[in-house]
Motif scaffolding. Structure first.
Motif, PDB file in Angstrom:
ATOM      1  N   ALA A  90       7.978   5.063  -1.044  1.00 22.97           N
ATOM      2  CA  ALA A  90       7.645   4.233  -0.108  1.00 22.97           C
ATOM      3  C   ALA A  90       8.490   3.857   0.819  1.00 22.97           C
ATOM      4  O   ALA A  90       8.152   3.911   2.125  1.00 22.97           O
ATOM      5  N   ALA A  91       9.565   3.557   0.470  1.00 18.08           N
ATOM      6  CA  ALA A  91      10.816   3.389   1.574  1.00 18.08           C
ATOM      7  C   ALA A  91      10.806   4.627   2.492  1.00 18.08           C
ATOM      8  O   ALA A  91      11.110   4.497   3.495  1.00 18.08           O
ATOM      9  N   GLU A  92      11.051   5.814   1.851  1.00 22.48           N
ATOM     10  CA  GLU A  92      11.093   6.942   2.688  1.00 22.48           C
ATOM     11  C   GLU A  92       9.856   7.132   3.594  1.00 22.48           C
ATOM     12  O   GLU A  92      10.080   7.409   4.792  1.00 22.48           O
ATOM     13  N   ARG A  93       8.948   6.830   3.175  1.00 19.63           N
ATOM     14  CA  ARG A  93       7.631   7.139   3.801  1.00 19.63           C
ATOM     15  C   ARG A  93       7.427   6.055   5.094  1.00 19.63           C
ATOM     16  O   ARG A  93       7.186   6.391   6.343  1.00 19.63           O
ATOM     17  N   LEU A  94       8.059   4.863   5.069  1.00 25.66           N
ATOM     18  CA  LEU A  94       8.035   3.893   5.903  1.00 25.66           C
ATOM     19  C   LEU A  94       9.480   3.991   6.869  1.00 25.66           C
ATOM     20  O   LEU A  94       9.374   3.243   7.818  1.00 25.66           O
ATOM     21  N   GLY A  95      10.241   4.536   6.326  1.00 25.60           N
ATOM     22  CA  GLY A  95      11.661   4.585   7.038  1.00 25.60           C
ATOM     23  C   GLY A  95      12.249   3.403   6.820  1.00 25.60           C
ATOM     24  O   GLY A  95      13.142   2.762   7.783  1.00 25.60           O
ATOM     25  N   LYS A  96      12.176   2.827   5.823  1.00 25.16           N
ATOM     26  CA  LYS A  96      12.949   1.818   5.607  1.00 25.16           C
ATOM     27  C   LYS A  96      13.528   1.781   4.187  1.00 25.16           C
ATOM     28  O   LYS A  96      13.837   2.817   3.475  1.00 25.16           O
ATOM     29  N   SER A  97      14.675   0.897   3.919  1.00 23.69           N
ATOM     30  CA  SER A  97      15.304   0.866   2.769  1.00 23.69           C
ATOM     31  C   SER A  97      14.589   0.339   1.530  1.00 23.69           C
ATOM     32  O   SER A  97      13.546  -0.229   1.708  1.00 23.69           O
ATOM     33  N   GLN A  98      14.827   0.760   0.189  1.00 21.06           N
ATOM     34  CA  GLN A  98      14.152   0.363  -0.868  1.00 21.06           C
ATOM     35  C   GLN A  98      14.283  -0.744  -1.058  1.00 21.06           C
ATOM     36  O   GLN A  98      13.239  -1.599  -1.608  1.00 21.06           O
ATOM     37  N   SER A  99      15.395  -1.650  -0.834  1.00 24.33           N
ATOM     38  CA  SER A  99      15.484  -3.019  -0.778  1.00 24.33           C
ATOM     39  C   SER A  99      14.386  -3.911  -0.215  1.00 24.33           C
ATOM     40  O   SER A  99      14.034  -4.718  -0.437  1.00 24.33           O
ATOM     41  N   ALA A 100      14.386  -3.180   1.203  1.00 23.52           N
ATOM     42  CA  ALA A 100      13.562  -3.956   1.898  1.00 23.52           C
ATOM     43  C   ALA A 100      12.084  -3.970   1.542  1.00 23.52           C
ATOM     44  O   ALA A 100      11.137  -5.154   1.555  1.00 23.52           O
ATOM     45  N   ILE A 101      11.565  -2.696   0.780  1.00 27.77           N
ATOM     46  CA  ILE A 101      10.166  -2.581   0.495  1.00 27.77           C
ATOM     47  C   ILE A 101      10.214  -3.390  -0.802  1.00 27.77           C
ATOM     48  O   ILE A 101       9.140  -4.107  -0.961  1.00 27.77           O
ATOM     49  N   SER A 102      11.119  -3.611  -1.657  1.00 24.56           N
ATOM     50  CA  SER A 102      11.101  -4.464  -2.811  1.00 24.56           C
ATOM     51  C   SER A 102      10.922  -5.811  -2.332  1.00 24.56           C
ATOM     52  O   SER A 102      10.238  -6.673  -3.146  1.00 24.56           O
ATOM     53  N   LEU A 114       0.872  -1.282   0.037  1.00 26.32           N
ATOM     54  CA  LEU A 114      -0.033  -0.172  -0.028  1.00 26.32           C
ATOM     55  C   LEU A 114       0.849   1.315  -0.136  1.00 26.32           C
ATOM     56  O   LEU A 114       0.647   2.240  -0.481  1.00 26.32           O
ATOM     57  N   ALA A 115       1.981   1.146   0.671  1.00 29.21           N
ATOM     58  CA  ALA A 115       2.968   2.317   0.612  1.00 29.21           C
ATOM     59  C   ALA A 115       3.366   2.670  -0.726  1.00 29.21           C
ATOM     60  O   ALA A 115       3.531   3.607  -1.245  1.00 29.21           O
ATOM     61  N   VAL A 116       3.566   1.572  -1.366  1.00 25.29           N
ATOM     62  CA  VAL A 116       4.160   1.734  -2.871  1.00 25.29           C
ATOM     63  C   VAL A 116       3.035   2.422  -3.699  1.00 25.29           C
ATOM     64  O   VAL A 116       3.187   3.268  -4.563  1.00 25.29           O
ATOM     65  N   VAL A 117       1.630   1.966  -3.468  1.00 22.06           N
ATOM     66  CA  VAL A 117       0.546   2.459  -4.096  1.00 22.06           C
ATOM     67  C   VAL A 117       0.483   3.922  -4.021  1.00 22.06           C
ATOM     68  O   VAL A 117       0.381   4.623  -4.729  1.00 22.06           O
ATOM     69  N   ASP A 118       0.330   4.142  -2.531  1.00 24.48           N
ATOM     70  CA  ASP A 118      -0.029   5.664  -2.230  1.00 24.48           C
ATOM     71  C   ASP A 118       1.059   6.319  -2.642  1.00 24.48           C
ATOM     72  O   ASP A 118       1.149   7.752  -2.902  1.00 24.48           O
ATOM     73  N   ALA A 119       2.717   6.166  -2.733  1.00 26.82           N
ATOM     74  CA  ALA A 119       3.645   7.082  -2.993  1.00 26.82           C
ATOM     75  C   ALA A 119       3.990   7.109  -4.180  1.00 26.82           C
ATOM     76  O   ALA A 119       4.605   7.862  -4.703  1.00 26.82           O
ATOM     77  N   ARG A 135       7.513   4.287 -12.345  1.00 30.04           N
ATOM     78  CA  ARG A 135       6.292   4.469 -11.608  1.00 30.04           C
ATOM     79  C   ARG A 135       5.563   2.739 -11.518  1.00 30.04           C
ATOM     80  O   ARG A 135       5.561   2.312 -12.492  1.00 30.04           O
ATOM     81  N   ALA A 136       5.629   2.757 -10.212  1.00 27.69           N
ATOM     82  CA  ALA A 136       4.943   1.298 -10.107  1.00 27.69           C
ATOM     83  C   ALA A 136       3.282   1.434 -10.086  1.00 27.69           C
ATOM     84  O   ALA A 136       2.608   2.377  -9.428  1.00 27.69           O
ATOM     85  N   VAL A 137       2.611   0.688 -10.839  1.00 24.66           N
ATOM     86  CA  VAL A 137       1.006   0.692 -11.107  1.00 24.66           C
ATOM     87  C   VAL A 137       0.510  -0.488 -10.899  1.00 24.66           C
ATOM     88  O   VAL A 137       1.231  -1.711 -11.150  1.00 24.66           O
ATOM     89  N   LEU A 138      -0.497  -0.644 -10.289  1.00 26.28           N
ATOM     90  CA  LEU A 138      -1.250  -2.131 -10.033  1.00 26.28           C
ATOM     91  C   LEU A 138      -1.761  -2.428 -11.097  1.00 26.28           C
ATOM     92  O   LEU A 138      -2.250  -1.927 -12.131  1.00 26.28           O
ATOM     93  N   THR A 139      -1.378  -3.938 -11.199  1.00 28.29           N
ATOM     94  CA  THR A 139      -2.104  -4.784 -12.200  1.00 28.29           C
ATOM     95  C   THR A 139      -3.526  -4.889 -11.643  1.00 28.29           C
ATOM     96  O   THR A 139      -4.162  -4.371 -10.631  1.00 28.29           O
ATOM     97  N   GLU A 140      -4.507  -5.658 -12.664  1.00 25.54           N
ATOM     98  CA  GLU A 140      -5.750  -5.738 -12.302  1.00 25.54           C
ATOM     99  C   GLU A 140      -6.026  -6.554 -11.018  1.00 25.54           C
ATOM    100  O   GLU A 140      -6.833  -6.120 -10.225  1.00 25.54           O
ATOM    101  N   ALA A 141      -5.331  -7.696 -10.904  1.00 24.82           N
ATOM    102  CA  ALA A 141      -5.183  -8.455  -9.709  1.00 24.82           C
ATOM    103  C   ALA A 141      -4.997  -7.310  -8.290  1.00 24.82           C
ATOM    104  O   ALA A 141      -5.398  -7.398  -7.294  1.00 24.82           O
ATOM    105  N   GLY A 142      -3.775  -6.583  -8.469  1.00 25.96           N
ATOM    106  CA  GLY A 142      -3.429  -5.393  -7.581  1.00 25.96           C
ATOM    107  C   GLY A 142      -4.516  -4.794  -7.277  1.00 25.96           C
ATOM    108  O   GLY A 142      -4.510  -4.366  -6.023  1.00 25.96           O
ATOM    109  N   GLU A 143      -5.405  -4.115  -8.227  1.00 28.03           N
ATOM    110  CA  GLU A 143      -6.467  -3.416  -7.704  1.00 28.03           C
ATOM    111  C   GLU A 143      -7.622  -3.888  -6.922  1.00 28.03           C
ATOM    112  O   GLU A 143      -7.919  -3.388  -5.936  1.00 28.03           O
ATOM    113  N   ALA A 144      -7.717  -5.310  -7.448  1.00 36.93           N
ATOM    114  CA  ALA A 144      -8.713  -5.980  -6.428  1.00 36.93           C
ATOM    115  C   ALA A 144      -8.195  -6.241  -5.004  1.00 36.93           C
ATOM    116  O   ALA A 144      -8.997  -6.193  -3.937  1.00 36.93           O
TER     117      ALA A 144
END
Length: 303
Positions: free
Chosen positions: A23-35, A12-17, A56-65
């Motif tokens: 997303a990593a910056e928002r959660l205070g984690k490394s990018q590799s940890a989020i990935s 969800l952090a990737v979606v919102d950011a 940009r990371a975009v949700l797939t149809e399954a991700g949207e659901a």
């Protein structure tokens, strides 16, 4: 469960950011940890959640659901933690209240709404009572607190306010047509409207012994009956002021006793041992009453 809350949170952090770095910056984690969290989620579900469009990371149809359900899951987890924190502080899952129907209903509902804004998980049970109903609920320990016109034996209570009652009938009722101060004998010749005691004592407080009598379940129904010219009664100004102002009811001119007063008390069933949530709600009720008195919001008679 194959997917952890942390992995759903990363998704969800990737979606919102809009990307892994933010997303990593928002959660205070490394990018590799989020990935890594997102990859574990996708492998655990055996489905692709994101596709890349440029950077940009975009949700797939399954991700949207899945996104909608993931948000609900995290919200429920946060609520569970909040509830546990409140319980740890002594706030309870449910509070039972008995309230005499002559207490201003809007004031109680507003206070409960304010309480719910900071304790949304606490369930409230509000029992509306008449005459002996509130003190009986305290004696049986069916409630945590009560607003009652009587103090049951063995319990202490704090006086909240005094309610003013006026004898009223429809302006065209026969009693008004006598055009003189009314006696007890005058009143006994006409139908009196009595609100039934909600306790087991069947208290007939206020009944004058008139042969014509209607017994009703609550004050609001009684006021409607009187507004149709069916009978007369003594009504609390917390409920009848609007009907009088609208011309549906008119105070009766009596030789004596046209006005009555009743004190209401706030009673905590467990007294000083009441739980923190009960004490807090009791304090809010008292403050709401005092605030309404200062603002002169309601016709409550004298204090």
């Amino acid at each position: 469960m194959q997917i952890s809350l942390e992995q759903w949170q990363a998704m969800l952090a990737v979606v919102d950011a809009g990307g892994y770095a933010k997303a990593a910056e928002r959660l205070g984690k490394s990018q590799s940890a989020i990935s890594y969290s997102v990859q574990k989620l996708e492998s655990g579900l055996n489905v692709r959640v994101f596709r890349l469009e440029g950077r940009r990371a975009v949700l797939t149809e399954a991700g949207e659901a899945l996104c909608h359900h993931a948000r609900r899951l995290l919200e429920q987890a946060a609520q569970a933690e909040q509830l546990a924190e409140q319980f740890g502080m002594g706030y309870e899952a449910q509070i039972h209240i008995a309230m005499d129907t002559i207490f201003p209903k809007e004031l109680m509902l507003d206070t409960l709404a304010n309480y719910a804004s900071t304790h949304p998980q606490t369930r409230i049970t509000l029992l509306e009572t008449v005459l002996s109903g509130s003190d009986e609920a305290v004696l049986k320990r069916d409630v945590d607190m009560a607003i009652s016109g009587r103090l049951p034996p063995g319990f202490l209570g704090e006086r909240l306010l005094q309610i003013r009652f006026l004898a009223c009938a429809h302006p065209e009722h026969a009693l008004h047509q006598l055009n003189r101060p009314l006696s007890l004998d005058d009143l006994r010749q006409y139908r009196q409207l009595v609100v039934r005691d909600s306790g087991s004592r069947n208290d007939d407080a206020g009944w004058l012994g008139a042969d014509q009598r209607w017994t009703l379940s609550d004050v609001a129904t009684s006021i409607k009956a009187a507004s149709k010219g069916i009978g007369y009664a003594w009504y609390p100004m917390t409920h009848a002021a609007d009907a009088i102002e609208a011309g549906l009811l008119k105070p009766l001119q009596l030789e004596t006793g046209a006005e009555r007063y009743a004190d209401l008390y706030l009673i905590l069933t467990d007294g000083e041992l009441a739980r923190p949530g009960v004490k807090k709600l009791a304090a809010m009720i008292k403050e709401a009453v005092h605030g309404a008195q200062r603002q002169d919001r309601l016709e409550w008679g004298s204090f």
